[in-house]
Enzyme design. Structure first.
Site, PDB file in Angstrom:
ATOM      1  N   GLU A  20      14.417 -14.454  -0.662  1.00 55.37           N
ATOM      2  CA  GLU A  20      14.771 -15.748   0.065  1.00 55.37           C
ATOM      3  C   GLU A  20      13.710 -16.635   0.298  1.00 55.37           C
ATOM      4  O   GLU A  20      13.784 -17.910   0.792  1.00 55.37           O
ATOM      5  CB  GLU A  20      14.962 -15.196   1.473  1.00 55.37           C
ATOM      6  CG  GLU A  20      16.165 -14.146   1.864  1.00 55.37           C
ATOM      7  CD  GLU A  20      16.228 -14.020   3.468  1.00 55.37           C
ATOM      8  OE1 GLU A  20      15.834 -14.796   4.438  1.00 55.37           O
ATOM      9  OE2 GLU A  20      16.504 -12.717   3.831  1.00 55.37           O
ATOM     10  N   ASP A  63       0.872  -1.185  -0.105  1.00 53.70           N
ATOM     11  CA  ASP A  63      -0.050   0.088  -0.084  1.00 53.70           C
ATOM     12  C   ASP A  63       0.866   1.150  -0.093  1.00 53.70           C
ATOM     13  O   ASP A  63       2.024   1.383   0.712  1.00 53.70           O
ATOM     14  CB  ASP A  63      -0.815  -0.027   1.073  1.00 53.70           C
ATOM     15  CG  ASP A  63      -1.929   1.126   1.099  1.00 53.70           C
ATOM     16  OD1 ASP A  63      -2.715   1.117   0.463  1.00 53.70           O
ATOM     17  OD2 ASP A  63      -1.833   1.972   2.310  1.00 53.70           O
TER      18      ASP A  63
END
Length: 559
Positions: free
Chosen positions: A279, A219
């Site tokens: 990751e 956002d």
């Protein structure tokens, strides 16, 4: 297929990280779910996670690749979840962490990725971090938020404005300072210049990655940093005035926002976020950019290369005109300013008037609905669909007494806020509250005019808008050029015609759209084109000559 069972089945998690498609997001179709309005399971009038889980077969059957959940974190709901007070728990309104885990498991079993809204530019003023920060100027979290002294006359430190109206600064009598809030006063801005804040927020996001989410919708991603100089914004030049990120009645549009957002320091933080996502192979990010004067430049910065965000969306199509000229200019500007970036395309979402109401001339709602679906599916980028869009829902008229959106209440009646696009999903035309809830009162009313569009009125109906969307998404998946192919604008079209080609690995699709309520003709020129069998491709062809009816379309295969 029926989507109206009340009991949901349990599935095992199918993921095998050794075979993850890390590029699935590029060209993916993402279905946005606004949790308060999708399905109410416990019949309190507000949608919840169990309700969403019970409807996931319907979403999967549309042919989308992922869902995006608007915020479900713990929140006082002043901005309906976009004011987070605990980033690691589910608000009781929506259920529990266990409910979220079951939703995630079922979505994955159906082949759906799950992207969650992450609201980190600000928190709720009920967050423990802010409660501690406002106690004094010397406590451990004193500079976790953006605090500033008043001017000598007691006024705010500069002229920055809140998108929701008024100054972006709010006085706090405990610290005898102002704090920054780009939105509601109950949404204080976090201070990203403090490394400890960045560390904490990265930790909150890691919590959800460990839980198995497939990515984040970020956002207000360009609002993370402010200029530490606190310099006032200059007025916008008249020729640069743009009301795409705020309604025209909002004075926020009268400033060029050089210092309160889109700061260069954000680049390093976004690289850190990308490193975190890397990751977890196969996860993705989509950033929301609100910057009327600089949105394409910011998108280019935020998505270019392989160490930034995966994709972003701007308000080019959420706030712009539905004309061939506007779309041609927007596509050309995207190619010129962000050639290595990746855009996430959307015509509707939870913040804007539904595009059928925004764009369609009276009497042409159905034709524009279908053309817009085909256009969205053939442009270059990933795609976001907003719940109910696939039913052809229009913007609801909400009485002032039923408004709950603080944005609309502030600027009523010139701007009626966002409630009109957030009304509950309609599942059954002849069931209480459209099958959304059996409560006596729902959080927003179910519009009577939406009942004719309900899922049970369109499911398995050959010519319905819902069936059309399913066909369009299948056509898109059947043609890889529409998913990851290059886009080349066709020049020399009439003023009301947008035309381009999509090309990948020897396949070329010719796409042309008459974006007006008047008939149009267009000459394809040299080369041979055969019919592609696309739904909604209804233009008449005589050799190289195309004849379009109002809001007509043509999709052909170039040879």
């Amino acid at each position: 297929m029926s989507y109206f069972a009340t009991e949901s089945r349990q599935y095992s998690h199918p993921e095998d990280t050794s075979s993850v498609d890390t590029d699935w997001w590029r060209g993916a179709v993402i279905y946005q779910i606004y949790p308060r309005s999708f399905q109410d399971h416990n019949n309190d009038g507000v949608g919840d996670l169990v309700g969403i889980t019970s409807r996931l077969e319907y979403v999967a059957d549309l042919g989308v690749d992922a869902i995006w959940l608007s915020p479900v974190f713990t929140s006082p709901m002043k901005d309906f979840g976009y004011d987070v007070s605990n980033y690691r728990d589910i608000d009781p309104t929506f259920g529990s962490l266990e409910d979220f885990d079951r939703l995630l498991e079922k979505a994955h079993s159906l082949g759906l990725k799950v992207v969650i809204d992450q609201v980190i530019s600000h928190s709720s003023d009920r967050h423990p971090w802010f409660a501690e920060s406002r106690l004094s100027r010397t406590n451990e979290k004193a500079d976790w938020y953006v605090w500033a002294d008043p001017k000598p006359d007691g006024s705010p430190p500069n002229n920055w404005l809140s998108i929701f109206g008024g100054s972006a600064w709010h006085w706090d009598g405990r610290r005898m300072q102002y704090y920054l809030h780009n939105f509601l006063t109950s949404q204080p801005d976090l201070n990203f210049h403090n490394p400890a804040v960045q560390d904490a927020l990265v930790g909150e996001m890691r919590f959800w990655l460990e839980r198995g989410v497939d990515g984040f919708r970020l956002d207000t991603v360009n609002f993370y940093f402010h200029a530490q100089s606190l310099e006032s914004n200059p007025p916008v030049k008249p020729e640069d005035f743009n009301a795409s990120t705020a309604p025209a009645v909002n004075p926020y549009n009268l400033q060029e926002h050089l210092y309160d957002k889109s700061q260069p320091e954000n680049i390093a933080f976004l690289k850190r976020l990308r490193a975190l996502l890397d990751e977890y192979p196969g996860t993705t990010t989509v950033g929301e950019i609100g910057d009327a004067q600089h949105q394409l430049e910011v998108m280019a910065q935020y998505t270019s290369g392989d160490d930034m965000l995966h994709m972003c969306y701007t308000f080019d199509y959420l706030g712009g005109e539905y004309t061939a000229r506007h779309f041609t200019e927007a596509l050309r500007a995207t190619q010129e300013k962000a050639p290595d970036g990746w855009i996430c395309l959307a015509f509707s979402n939870h913040d804007v008037v539904r595009h059928v109401s925004r764009w369609a001339p009276h009497g042409f709602e159905d034709r524009l609905t279908r053309q817009a679906a085909l256009l969205l599916a053939t442009m270059r980028g990933s795609v976001c669909l907003f719940q109910g869009e696939e039913l052809g829902l229009t913007e609801a008229e909400i009485a002032y007494d039923d408004l709950v959106d603080p944005y609309g209440i502030e600027f009523w009646p010139e701007f009626k806020g966002r409630d009109g696009c957030r009304t509950p999903m309609v599942w059954h035309a002849h069931v209480r509250n459209g099958g959304f809830s059996s409560a006596n009162r729902t959080w927003l009313p179910v519009p009577a005019q939406h009942l004719a569009y309900a899922v049970d009125q369109q499911d398995n109906v050959a010519n319905s808008v819902l069936s059309f969307y399913r066909s369009v998404l299948k056509f898109r998946k059947d043609h890889p050029a529409l998913i990851k192919g290059d886009l080349t604008l066709i020049e020399g079209t009439p003023d009301n015609v947008l035309a381009f080609t999509r090309t990948l690995d020897g396949e070329t699709l010719v796409c042309a759209f008459n974006m007006s309520a008047e008939s149009a003709e267009f000459d394809l020129g040299g080369g041979t084109v055969t019919e592609a069998g696309a739904p909604g491709s209804d233009a008449q062809r005589d050799g190289a000559r195309l004849s379009f009816g109002p809001f007509g379309a043509y999709i052909g295969i170039g040879n």
